[in-house]
Design an enzyme around this catalytic site. Structure first.
Site, PDB file in Angstrom:
ATOM      1  N   SER A  41       0.829  -1.213   0.000  1.00  0.00           N
ATOM      2  CA  SER A  41       0.000   0.000   0.000  1.00  0.00           C
ATOM      3  C   SER A  41       0.860   1.260   0.000  1.00  0.00           C
ATOM      4  O   SER A  41       0.553   2.237  -0.684  1.00  0.00           O
ATOM      5  CB  SER A  41      -0.920   0.017   1.230  1.00  0.00           C
ATOM      6  OG  SER A  41      -1.763  -1.104   1.261  1.00  0.00           O
ATOM      7  N   TRP A  43       3.619   1.712  -1.279  1.00  0.00           N
ATOM      8  CA  TRP A  43       4.342   1.888  -2.533  1.00  0.00           C
ATOM      9  C   TRP A  43       3.424   2.240  -3.693  1.00  0.00           C
ATOM     10  O   TRP A  43       3.901   2.475  -4.809  1.00  0.00           O
ATOM     11  CB  TRP A  43       5.108   0.603  -2.869  1.00  0.00           C
ATOM     12  CG  TRP A  43       6.172   0.250  -1.883  1.00  0.00           C
ATOM     13  CD1 TRP A  43       6.425   0.856  -0.687  1.00  0.00           C
ATOM     14  CD2 TRP A  43       7.122  -0.809  -1.998  1.00  0.00           C
ATOM     15  NE1 TRP A  43       7.473   0.240  -0.043  1.00  0.00           N
ATOM     16  CE2 TRP A  43       7.917  -0.785  -0.828  1.00  0.00           C
ATOM     17  CE3 TRP A  43       7.363  -1.780  -2.963  1.00  0.00           C
ATOM     18  CZ2 TRP A  43       8.953  -1.686  -0.611  1.00  0.00           C
ATOM     19  CZ3 TRP A  43       8.394  -2.686  -2.745  1.00  0.00           C
ATOM     20  CH2 TRP A  43       9.177  -2.640  -1.586  1.00  0.00           C
ATOM     21  N   ALA A  44       2.106   2.248  -3.462  1.00  0.00           N
ATOM     22  CA  ALA A  44       1.163   2.524  -4.542  1.00  0.00           C
ATOM     23  C   ALA A  44       1.369   3.938  -5.060  1.00  0.00           C
ATOM     24  O   ALA A  44       1.364   4.908  -4.295  1.00  0.00           O
ATOM     25  CB  ALA A  44      -0.267   2.344  -4.039  1.00  0.00           C
ATOM     26  N   ARG A 265      -3.767  -3.381 -18.831  1.00  0.00           N
ATOM     27  CA  ARG A 265      -2.434  -3.769 -18.373  1.00  0.00           C
ATOM     28  C   ARG A 265      -1.951  -5.091 -18.951  1.00  0.00           C
ATOM     29  O   ARG A 265      -0.768  -5.230 -19.278  1.00  0.00           O
ATOM     30  CB  ARG A 265      -2.417  -3.862 -16.839  1.00  0.00           C
ATOM     31  CG  ARG A 265      -2.334  -2.512 -16.165  1.00  0.00           C
ATOM     32  CD  ARG A 265      -2.246  -2.642 -14.674  1.00  0.00           C
ATOM     33  NE  ARG A 265      -2.019  -1.324 -14.090  1.00  0.00           N
ATOM     34  CZ  ARG A 265      -1.990  -1.103 -12.780  1.00  0.00           C
ATOM     35  NH1 ARG A 265      -2.182  -2.101 -11.940  1.00  0.00           N
ATOM     36  NH2 ARG A 265      -1.768   0.105 -12.310  1.00  0.00           N
ATOM     37  N   GLU A 348      -5.737  -7.303  -0.865  1.00  0.00           N
ATOM     38  CA  GLU A 348      -5.221  -8.115  -1.963  1.00  0.00           C
ATOM     39  C   GLU A 348      -5.286  -9.616  -1.704  1.00  0.00           C
ATOM     40  O   GLU A 348      -5.361 -10.406  -2.646  1.00  0.00           O
ATOM     41  CB  GLU A 348      -3.785  -7.704  -2.278  1.00  0.00           C
ATOM     42  CG  GLU A 348      -3.256  -8.262  -3.576  1.00  0.00           C
ATOM     43  CD  GLU A 348      -1.900  -7.694  -3.968  1.00  0.00           C
ATOM     44  OE1 GLU A 348      -1.298  -8.232  -4.907  1.00  0.00           O
ATOM     45  OE2 GLU A 348      -1.439  -6.725  -3.320  1.00  0.00           O
ATOM     46  N   SER A 364      -7.486  -1.279  -6.739  1.00  0.00           N
ATOM     47  CA  SER A 364      -7.060  -2.077  -5.586  1.00  0.00           C
ATOM     48  C   SER A 364      -7.252  -1.323  -4.278  1.00  0.00           C
ATOM     49  O   SER A 364      -7.798  -1.869  -3.305  1.00  0.00           O
ATOM     50  CB  SER A 364      -5.598  -2.498  -5.737  1.00  0.00           C
ATOM     51  OG  SER A 364      -4.773  -1.386  -5.998  1.00  0.00           O
ATOM     52  N   LEU A 365      -6.812  -0.067  -4.222  1.00  0.00           N
ATOM     53  CA  LEU A 365      -7.011   0.714  -3.005  1.00  0.00           C
ATOM     54  C   LEU A 365      -8.499   0.943  -2.747  1.00  0.00           C
ATOM     55  O   LEU A 365      -8.955   0.942  -1.606  1.00  0.00           O
ATOM     56  CB  LEU A 365      -6.282   2.057  -3.103  1.00  0.00           C
ATOM     57  CG  LEU A 365      -4.769   2.028  -3.338  1.00  0.00           C
ATOM     58  CD1 LEU A 365      -4.191   3.434  -3.256  1.00  0.00           C
ATOM     59  CD2 LEU A 365      -4.064   1.107  -2.351  1.00  0.00           C
TER      60      LEU A 365
END
Length: 488
Positions: A41, A43-44, A265, A348, A364-365
Site C-alpha cells: 500500500s 508503494w502505490a 495492463r 489483496e 485495488s485501493l
C-alpha cells in the site's frame, strides 16, 4: 469463554482502515514489520479510483471494471465498490490524506488505462500510497481502541474443535486468540523474481487460509505491471501508469511505438514482453509529455531513475513487466466473510469478485477501503458468545533463502506473463520436490495453488496468457481450490 476483540493480521491500507473503522470495538493489529514497511500500500503510486466528478458516474466506473476483468468480474461487486467508493475517499480526506487539488479547490482526477473518465485521485503525482499510509498510521497510533504489535509474522491460523478460526500462531511461539480474525496480508508478488512488491509479499495470507480449509478463487490470475523500471533492482521500482495517462509513450529500442499506451495492463505487459524477447527492448518515453516537470510531477519515479543514473527528463525509461497484483485469493461474500467461521479477508489477499481476470488500474485501493468498511459494519457491535478454546496448531516450516530463490526463478520463468503446459508442469513438479525436501512452507503452498490453477485453465483470459491456448474459452468460469486440490 467470551472475548470481544478482533484480530487483524496485516497493517497495510486494508488492515489499518478496518481497524480505525471498528471503533470503539477493541482490535489488535499484527504487522510483520515496522508500520509502513513491508506493505505494498505504501508503494502505490497511481492513486484511488472513484467516480467523483459531475461528468462521471459509478455506473460508468462499474462498466469499466467489468470490461477490464475479461468476463470474470461479479457485476454486483463492481457496482458495489463503484457506489461506495466516493464516500470512502471522503473518509480518507477526513483522516488527513492530502489528495491533489485543482486551482479552484476541487479534487484533481487523472486518467489511467482502461478508464473511460479521469477518476483517479492522487497525491503529489505519484505519492498516493505513502500519503495515505502516513495518515492511517498516525491515526491508528493515536486511537485508544487499537493495539499495534509490530515485527510479528503470522504462520498458521488457530482453530477450535469445530473448525472456527480463533486467531493465529506467529514466529517466536506467540499466539493471539480472538473472537474474529481478519487476514489483510497483501499479495504474492514476492514469489516472483521480478516484482514491484515488498519481498515479504509471498501469498502467506491465502496460503494460511487454504491450509485451514478455506476456499480459494482464481489464484492463477497474477497481474504484471507493464512498466516496472528495468534497472536490475529487487524489488523493481515502478513507473506509474499515470505517466501514460499524462501522455508518455511506449517505444522500443528503435524508437517505434508498438502498443496503444492506454490499453489494459495485460495487453501492454504482453506487448512489452514480446519486444524484450525479440531483443528490441521497451522504454517509456516521457521526455515530451513530462520533461522538465518530472521532479515535481512524479517525484518517486524521478528519484528512482536518478538513483540508477538515468535522467527521465532527457532519456527514455527502460521498462519490463513485473509481478504486481494478485487478483485471486480467499473467497469472501459481500461482507468480507470467508468460508471458515470466524475468518474474514480484505485487500489483496481476498477474492471478492471485484477484479476478475485483470484488475482495472487503481481499483485495488478502492476495493480495500470499501470492503474494510463493510467488515467493520458487520463486526463493530461486539463479540460472539460460547466460543471454544483454540487447539494447538503445528506451524509450517520457514523456507530458507536458497529454495526461495529457486522458487522465484521458477515462477518468473514458467508462471509469468506468458505460460504453457510444459513450463507450468515443470514448475509444479519442482515445487512438489521443494515441498518434499523442505516441508510445505506457506510460500510453496501459495505457489502451488497459483501454478495448479494456471495449468488447469486451458485458455487465455485477462492476465492469464497461455501460448498453447491462445483463445478465450467460450464458457467463462472462475477457479475454486482448496489446499487439498494441490497435493501431489
Amino acid at each position: 469463554m467470551k472475548t470481544d476483540n478482533v484480530l487483524i493480521v496485516g497493517a497495510g491500507l486494508a488492515g489499518l482502515f478496518l481497524a480505525l473503522k471498528l471503533a470503539p470495538r477493541r482490535v489488535t493489529v499484527l504487522s510483520q514489520a515496522p508500520l509502513g514497511q513491508a506493505s505494498s500500500s505504501a508503494w502505490a503510486q497511481g492513486g484511488l479510483a472513484a467516480a467523483l466528478s459531475p461528468e462521471d458516474d459509478p455506473k460508468l466506473h462499474a462498466q469499466d471494471t467489468i470490461a477490464a476483468g475479461a468476463g470474470l468480474v461479479d457485476p454486483e461487486i463492481a457496482s458495489l465498490i463503484a457506489r461506495e467508493g466516493p464516500a470512502r475517499v471522503m473518509d480518507l480526506i477526513a483522516l488527513g490524506v492530502p489528495f491533489d487539488r485543482t486551482p479552484d479547490g476541487k479534487l484533481a482526477q487523472s486518467l489511467e488505462a482502461a478508464h473511460s473518465k479521469p477518476r483517479v485521485v492522487r497525491v503529489a503525482g505519484d505519492l498516493a500510497g505513502k500519503a495515505i499510509m502516513d495518515a492511517l498510521i498516525a491515526a491508528a497510533r493515536a486511537a485508544p481502541h487499537i493495539e499495534i504489535v509490530e515485527n510479528m509474522r503470522a504462520r498458521v491460523l488457530l482453530q477450535d474443535a469445530n473448525g472456527r478460526v480463533r486467531g493465529v500462531w506467529c514466529d517466536g511461539d506467540h499466539s493471539f486468540v480472538a473472537d474474529e480474525t481478519v487476514i489483510a496480508t497483501g499479495g504474492a508478488g514476492g514469489l516472483y523474481a521480478v516484482t514491484t512488491n515488498p519481498p515479504e509479499a509471498q501469498g502467506q495470507g491465502f496460503a494460511m487460509a487454504a491450509r485451514a480449509g478455506a476456499l480459494i478463487a482464481d489464484p492463477e490470475f497474477v497481474q504484471f505491471h507493464p512498466t516496472a523500471i528495468d534497472v536490475g533492482r529487487d524489488p523493481a521500482p515502478l513507473a506509474t501508469e499515470a505517466l501514460r495517462g499524462e501522455g508518455a509513450h511506449l517505444i522500443n529500442g528503435e524508437g517505434q511505438s508498438f502498443v496503444a499506451d492506454l490499453d489494459a495492463r495485460d495487453v501492454v505487459a504482453r506487448a512489452i514482453h514480446v519486444e524484450r524477447a525479440a531483443g528490441r527492448g521497451a522504454f517509456l518515453d516521457a521526455r515530451e509529455a513530462v520533461g522538465a516537470h518530472f521532479p515535481d510531477a512524479f517525484p518517486t519515479v524521478f528519484a528512482a531513475c536518478m538513483s540508477a543514473g538515468l535522467d527521465p527528463r532527457v532519456q527514455p525509461i527502460p521498462v519490463a513487466p513485473a509481478a504486481h497484483y494478485h487478483m485471486g485469493g480467499v473467497v469472501t461474500d459481500v461482507w468480507g466473510r470467508t468460508t471458515l467461521a470466524g475468518l474474514w479477508a480484505v485487500g489483496e489477499c481476498a477474492s471478492t469478485g471485484a477484479h476478475g481476470a485483470n484488475r482495472l488500474a487503481s481499483n485495488s485501493l478502492l476495493e480495500a477501503v470499501v470492503f474494510a468498511n463493510r467488515i467493520a459494519e458487520a463486526l463493530r457491535d461486539g463479540g460472539a458468545a460460547g466460543l471454544s478454546r483454540p487447539e494447538i496448531a503445528a506451524p509450517p516450516p520457514v523456507m530458507g533463502e536458497t529454495p526461495r530463490a529457486e522458487l522465484r526463478q521458477l515462477m518468473q520463468a514458467h508462471a509469468g506473463v506468458v505460460r504453457d503446459a510444459a513450463g507450468l508442469s515443470l514448475a509444479l513438479d519442482r515445487i512438489h520436490a521443494l515441498c518434499d525436501a523442505h516441508g510445505i512452507a506457506n510460500a510453496l503452498l501459495a505457489a502451488r495453488l497459483i501454478v495448479t490453477a494456471a495449468l488447469a485453465r486451458k485458455e487465455s483470459r485477462g492476465a492469464h496468457f497461455r501460448s498453447d491456448y491462445l483463445d478465450a474459452a467460450e464458457k467463462k468460469h472462475r477457479s475454486f481450490l482448496t489446499s487439498a486440490a494441490t497435493a501431489p
